[in-house]
Each structure stands twice: as structure tokens, then as C-alpha cells.
Design a protein around this motif. Structure first.
Motif, mmCIF file in Angstrom:
data_model
loop_
_atom_site.group_PDB
_atom_site.id
_atom_site.type_symbol
_atom_site.label_atom_id
_atom_site.label_comp_id
_atom_site.label_asym_id
_atom_site.label_seq_id
_atom_site.Cartn_x
_atom_site.Cartn_y
_atom_site.Cartn_z
ATOM 1 N N LYS A 1 0.848 -1.189 0.000
ATOM 2 C CA LYS A 1 0.000 0.000 0.000
ATOM 3 C C LYS A 1 0.885 1.242 0.000
ATOM 4 C CE LYS A 1 -3.522 -2.399 2.416
ATOM 5 N NZ LYS A 1 -4.697 -2.506 2.995
ATOM 6 N N LYS A 2 0.318 2.356 -0.436
ATOM 7 C CA LYS A 2 1.067 3.620 -0.425
ATOM 8 C C LYS A 2 1.393 3.995 1.011
ATOM 9 C CE LYS A 2 -0.287 5.377 -4.804
ATOM 10 N NZ LYS A 2 -0.092 6.532 -5.615
ATOM 11 N N ILE A 3 2.533 4.639 1.196
ATOM 12 C CA ILE A 3 2.997 5.046 2.523
ATOM 13 C C ILE A 3 2.784 6.548 2.678
ATOM 14 C CG2 ILE A 3 5.002 5.215 4.043
ATOM 15 C CD1 ILE A 3 6.144 2.771 2.552
ATOM 16 N N LYS A 4 2.161 6.942 3.776
ATOM 17 C CA LYS A 4 1.856 8.352 4.004
ATOM 18 C C LYS A 4 3.106 9.214 4.135
ATOM 19 C CE LYS A 4 -2.403 7.381 6.526
ATOM 20 N NZ LYS A 4 -3.075 7.487 7.816
ATOM 21 N N THR A 5 4.141 8.693 4.752
ATOM 22 C CA THR A 5 5.299 9.528 5.075
ATOM 23 C C THR A 5 6.558 9.170 4.303
ATOM 24 O OG1 THR A 5 5.867 8.075 6.905
ATOM 25 C CG2 THR A 5 4.462 9.984 7.405
ATOM 26 N N ALA A 6 6.433 8.398 3.246
ATOM 27 C CA ALA A 6 7.617 8.001 2.480
ATOM 28 C C ALA A 6 8.256 9.224 1.822
ATOM 29 C CB ALA A 6 7.245 6.982 1.416
ATOM 30 N N MET A 7 9.578 9.241 1.784
ATOM 31 C CA MET A 7 10.330 10.330 1.182
ATOM 32 C C MET A 7 11.518 9.755 0.450
ATOM 33 S SD MET A 7 10.354 12.906 4.380
ATOM 34 C CE MET A 7 9.512 14.418 4.026
ATOM 35 N N GLY A 8 12.058 10.514 -0.467
ATOM 36 C CA GLY A 8 13.228 10.058 -1.204
ATOM 37 C C GLY A 8 14.027 11.221 -1.753
ATOM 38 N N ARG A 9 15.245 10.922 -2.163
ATOM 39 C CA ARG A 9 16.130 11.899 -2.820
ATOM 40 C C ARG A 9 16.704 11.254 -4.062
ATOM 41 N NH1 ARG A 9 20.561 14.079 1.293
ATOM 42 N NH2 ARG A 9 21.514 14.371 -0.735
ATOM 43 N N TYR A 10 16.740 11.982 -5.143
ATOM 44 C CA TYR A 10 17.316 11.493 -6.392
ATOM 45 C C TYR A 10 18.310 12.523 -6.915
ATOM 46 C CZ TYR A 10 13.710 7.914 -6.621
ATOM 47 O OH TYR A 10 12.910 6.832 -6.349
ATOM 48 N N ARG A 11 19.457 12.082 -7.353
ATOM 49 C CA ARG A 11 20.422 12.962 -8.008
ATOM 50 C C ARG A 11 20.032 13.213 -9.458
ATOM 51 N NH1 ARG A 11 26.169 10.693 -5.745
ATOM 52 N NH2 ARG A 11 26.000 11.687 -3.721
ATOM 53 N N SER A 12 19.458 12.225 -10.082
ATOM 54 C CA SER A 12 19.053 12.315 -11.476
ATOM 55 C C SER A 12 17.793 13.176 -11.605
ATOM 56 C CB SER A 12 18.776 10.915 -12.035
ATOM 57 O OG SER A 12 18.006 10.991 -13.204
ATOM 58 N N ARG A 13 17.854 14.192 -12.458
ATOM 59 C CA ARG A 13 16.682 15.039 -12.691
ATOM 60 C C ARG A 13 15.530 14.219 -13.281
ATOM 61 N NH1 ARG A 13 18.017 20.471 -12.189
ATOM 62 N NH2 ARG A 13 20.228 20.921 -12.464
ATOM 63 N N ASP A 14 15.845 13.291 -14.182
ATOM 64 C CA ASP A 14 14.797 12.476 -14.798
ATOM 65 C C ASP A 14 14.068 11.627 -13.759
ATOM 66 O OD1 ASP A 14 15.354 13.503 -17.300
ATOM 67 O OD2 ASP A 14 16.668 11.832 -17.861
ATOM 68 N N LEU A 15 14.831 10.982 -12.872
ATOM 69 C CA LEU A 15 14.198 10.163 -11.831
ATOM 70 C C LEU A 15 13.430 11.038 -10.847
ATOM 71 C CD1 LEU A 15 16.988 7.516 -11.142
ATOM 72 C CD2 LEU A 15 14.844 7.209 -12.409
ATOM 73 N N ALA A 16 13.980 12.199 -10.512
ATOM 74 C CA ALA A 16 13.280 13.119 -9.608
ATOM 75 C C ALA A 16 11.945 13.538 -10.210
ATOM 76 C CB ALA A 16 14.150 14.340 -9.313
#
Length: 128
Positions: A103-118
Motif C-alpha cells: 500500500k502507499k505510505i503516508k510519510t515516504a520520502m526520497g532523494r534522487y540525483r538524477s533530474r529524470d528520476l526526480a
């Protein structure tokens, strides 16, 4: 394994990178047909509380046969004692993982260096 990645358009995985990521993974599931690897998945876990599943990939020619489902089930079986299992689905594959109970997570976060992935995965689409 390189052939499996390339069959689905993941072309940045060299043999060296594939070896490195699988050696660093402590949970692995392989799908083999006539001695040929046709799919796989991997996970990293602290062995108690958390795990993250990565790279559930089935060769293009073998998709639609339940292989991906079997890989996810095998990974989850190996991680059955872990209280929290995360994954990031590739765009469009969310329903596949929802069928496996994710299921989707309410507080999930991430960082991407790639502009395309971001742009593809982050709200707001900004790279670091």
C-alpha cells in the motif's frame, strides 16, 4: 542477468554493477527456465525490523506468466519475520505490487540525483 535488465529497457546495468548490487543484497530470488535466468528480485534488510525490495525484473519474453508474482512471493516469504517491507514501484507497476499486499505510505520520502528520476518519482520533481 544483464540480458534480463536490457529486455525491459534498463540499459545502465553493467556486469560489474549487477555483481555489486547482488553481492550487497542479503535476500535474493531467481527465476530459472531451462538453465537460463529469466527473472529475479533482491532485497536489503537489517534482519529484524526493516527491508526494502529492489529490482523485481522479468525478461520481456517471459512476462505475463506469473513469474514476477512468484518472485515477490518468494522475497516476502524470506522476509516474513520482518515487520516492515518497503519498495518503490516503477511507474505503472503499482497495481502489480498492490496485488501482493503493498500500500502507499503516508510519510515516504526520497532523494534522487538524477533530474529524470526526480521528475518521475518525487512530488515537485526537483533533484537534490
Amino acid at each position: 542477468m544483464k540480458d534480463v535488465y536490457e529486455s525491459v529497457g534498463w540499459t545502465k546495468h553493467s556486469v560489474e554493477i549487477i555483481q555489486q548490487v547482488f553481492e550487497a543484497s542479503n535476500v535474493i530470488a531467481l527465476a530459472v527456465y531451462n538453465g537460463r535466468i529469466v527473472g529475479f528480485g533482491r532485497a536489503l534488510s537489517d534482519g529484524v525490523f526493516n527491508a526494502a525490495i529492489y529490482d523485481v525484473v522479468v525478461h520481456h519474453d517471459f512476462q505475463g506468466r506469473g513469474i514476477g508474482k512468484a518472485i515477490v512471493e518468494d522475497l516476502l516469504d524470506q522476509l516474513q519475520h520482518i515487520s516492515c517491507v518497503h519498495l518503490i514501484a516503477t511507474t505503472g507497476n503499482e497495481p502489480f505490487y498492490q496485488q501482493a499486499g503493498f500500500k502507499k505510505i503516508k510519510t515516504a520520502m526520497g532523494r534522487y540525483r538524477s533530474r529524470d528520476l526526480a521528475r518521475e518519482y518525487l512530488e515537485g520533481g526537483e533533484a537534490e
